[in-house]
Design an enzyme around this catalytic site. Structure first.
Site, PDB file in Angstrom:
ATOM      1  N   ASP A  77       0.647  -1.136  -0.005  1.00 19.00           N
ATOM      2  CA  ASP A  77       0.168  -0.135  -0.088  1.00 19.00           C
ATOM      3  C   ASP A  77       0.904   1.253   0.037  1.00 19.00           C
ATOM      4  O   ASP A  77       1.554   1.633   0.745  1.00 19.00           O
ATOM      5  CB  ASP A  77      -0.942   0.103   1.242  1.00 19.00           C
ATOM      6  CG  ASP A  77      -1.794   0.968   1.211  1.00 19.00           C
ATOM      7  OD1 ASP A  77      -1.904   1.940   0.365  1.00 19.00           O
ATOM      8  OD2 ASP A  77      -2.687   0.876   2.251  1.00 19.00           O
TER       9      ASP A  77
ATOM     10  N   ASP B 203      -3.482   2.335  -5.632  1.00 19.77           N
ATOM     11  CA  ASP B 203      -2.115   2.424  -5.028  1.00 19.77           C
ATOM     12  C   ASP B 203      -2.111   1.220  -4.035  1.00 19.77           C
ATOM     13  O   ASP B 203      -1.139   0.913  -3.208  1.00 19.77           O
ATOM     14  CB  ASP B 203      -2.068   3.713  -4.137  1.00 19.77           C
ATOM     15  CG  ASP B 203      -3.122   3.869  -2.983  1.00 19.77           C
ATOM     16  OD1 ASP B 203      -4.108   3.216  -3.098  1.00 19.77           O
ATOM     17  OD2 ASP B 203      -2.630   4.470  -2.086  1.00 19.77           O
ATOM     18  N   GLU B 204      -2.800   0.048  -4.214  1.00 18.23           N
ATOM     19  CA  GLU B 204      -2.673  -1.011  -3.423  1.00 18.23           C
ATOM     20  C   GLU B 204      -2.813  -2.293  -4.412  1.00 18.23           C
ATOM     21  O   GLU B 204      -3.449  -2.399  -5.289  1.00 18.23           O
ATOM     22  CB  GLU B 204      -3.630  -1.308  -2.308  1.00 18.23           C
ATOM     23  CG  GLU B 204      -4.023   0.116  -1.580  1.00 18.23           C
ATOM     24  CD  GLU B 204      -5.453  -0.038  -0.660  1.00 18.23           C
ATOM     25  OE1 GLU B 204      -5.794  -1.373  -0.483  1.00 18.23           O
ATOM     26  OE2 GLU B 204      -5.513   0.728  -0.173  1.00 18.23           O
TER      27      GLU B 204
HETATM   28 MG   LIG Z   1      -2.366   3.896   0.475  1.00 26.06          MG
END
Ligand SMILES: [Mg+2]
Length: 424
Positions: A34, A130-131
């Site tokens: 993350d 974003d993960e």
């Molecule tokens: Mg994040």
């Protein structure tokens, strides 16, 4: 940052998280990576001077999206929160540097980040921009254990992209995700199978994936505050307040999450497809409404075709500037995946159910009751309904547009009225 639907029910439907028959014979090594304050980190990677001042990436006030999307570490010290208004953030920190989002940069960084993941395994499942989850069980002989892989990935992303990520390492997706939240920024947290209870059970139940604030409130009513409480909770009591989902959450708390990290390119089949938007200006006249509905229907139809699906129903949600919303749906004469037909039905619904004098704040077009029916159209040549010929022609036209976009990008072809349109 997960940017999908806020309601987790569709995820429940498509997941096999609680299916015990899926239980692997040995423990897997699952990573959840993350990126920390992703938008702000991307901007800072490009403009290192941003690291020296409190900074927040915010949607613009003129576009009516004036909220904080991400903030850097210095801004966090002023207690600036994601999703609060620019106005509120400025009140807390008058010197706050406001940066406009550059989404192209974020998707490029996201792609480069995932490219690094793919060098460690082909089992990469992005969860938002974003993960990503990674199943590295098959790579540990080559690259070392989960922690070593996590540390290597963090170091590479920092060196090559200039951003930090937090990684959770565990034996399932739910705990890996929880792990990536334990230490931030730029850290690896391991939740091993033999010690998970001592790490996970003391944590508040809201730390568990899928436990949102309303589920947490329900759980609180039956005395469940921590993940450990959930693991020990009476099943009858849980299913009484939360049904099947309650039982599934208990399984998660016990570490019984057997969902696979899905392979590259996998996308679950949608149950319905929607696209909605608040435009730059309110929709004032028929021309505006017609443009908005066509624009939204195009992407709805494109997604239907991508999954070889058609819809039997079209629905619209219309919001007026006083935030009242109207929801109407209609059944179509035949299933379709054509934007020309979806937008026609949607436009009819909007016109029939709104006052032509009043402005419209936002519109959503929904394709519902999805089916594969029209897929068989090409095989049944014996009896042709009058609409079918026209449908086939339009279908080849719209599929040709899909193919052009796939090859040359979304901007390569579009509707003429979208050029210099003041609404988008
Ligand atoms: Mg994040």
């Amino acid at each position: 940052m997960y940017m999908g639907p806020s309601d987790c029910s569709p995820l429940f439907r498509v997941s096999n998280f609680h299916d015990k028959s899926q239980a692997p014979k040995s423990y897997r090594t699952v990573l959840h990576c993350d990126a920390n304050s992703f938008f702000a980190s991307c901007e800072t990677a490009l403009h290192p001077e941003y690291a020296l001042v409190p900074m927040a990436v915010c949607g613009s006030v003129e576009d009516r999206h004036g909220i904080v999307l991400a903030k850097n570490e210095l801004a966090k010290k002023y207690n600036i929160k994601t999703a609060e208004t620019v106005w509120a953030a400025k009140k807390k920190c008058p010197n706050l540097l406001i940066v406009r989002p550059t989404y192209q940069l974020y998707s490029e960084m996201s792609r480069r980040m995932n490219d690094i993941f793919y060098q460690y395994t082909d089992l990469v499942e992005p969860f938002g921009v974003d993960e990503s989850w990674l199943d590295v069980s098959g790579s540990v002989r080559l690259f070392g254990n989960g922690k070593r892989i996590a540390d290597a990935i963090r170091e590479r992303i920092l060196n090559e992209l200039g951003i930090t990520v937090s990684v959770g390492v565990s034996f399932n997706k739910v705990f890996a995700k929880l792990g990536s939240d334990l230490k931030k920024p730029n850290a690896t947290s391991v939740i091993p199978p033999e010690r998970f209870a001592s790490i996970v059970w003391p944590l508040p139940v809201t730390d568990l994936l899928f436990v949102g604030s309303s589920t947490a409130k329900t759980l609180e009513r039956i005395g469940v505050h921590t993940i450990g409480d959930l693991a020990c909770c009476d099943e009858a009591a849980l299913s009484e307040v939360l049904g099947k989902n309650g039982l599934m959450l208990k399984e998660f708390a016990l570490g019984h999450d057997y969902a696979e990290v899905t392979v590259k390119g996998y996308e679950p089949e949608p149950k319905s497809v929607s696209n909605g938007m608040t435009f730059r200006h309110n929709l004032e006249n028929l021309q505006d409404i017609s443009f908005a509905v066509t624009y939204l229907s195009m992407s709805v139809a494109e997604r239907l075709r991508k999954h070889s699906l058609c819809c039997k129903n079209v629905a619209v949600t219309v919001r007026t500037p006083d935030m009242k919303s109207v929801n109407r749906s209609a059944m179509l004469s035949h299933p379709t995946c054509l934007y020309s037909e979806i937008s026609k039905a949607a436009l009819y619904l909007v016109r029939e159910n709104t006052n032509p004098e009043s402005e419209i704040y936002s519109v959503t077009v929904h394709a519902e009751k999805l089916t594969r029916e029209n897929e068989f159209l090409y095989q049944q040549q014996l009896f042709t309904e009058p609409w079918e010929d026209k449908y086939k022609k339009l279908h080849s036209l719209e599929s040709a547009v899909d193919a052009i976009r796939l090859r040359y990008g979304r901007e390569a072809i579009g509707i003429a009225s979208a050029l210099n349109n003041r609404l988008i």
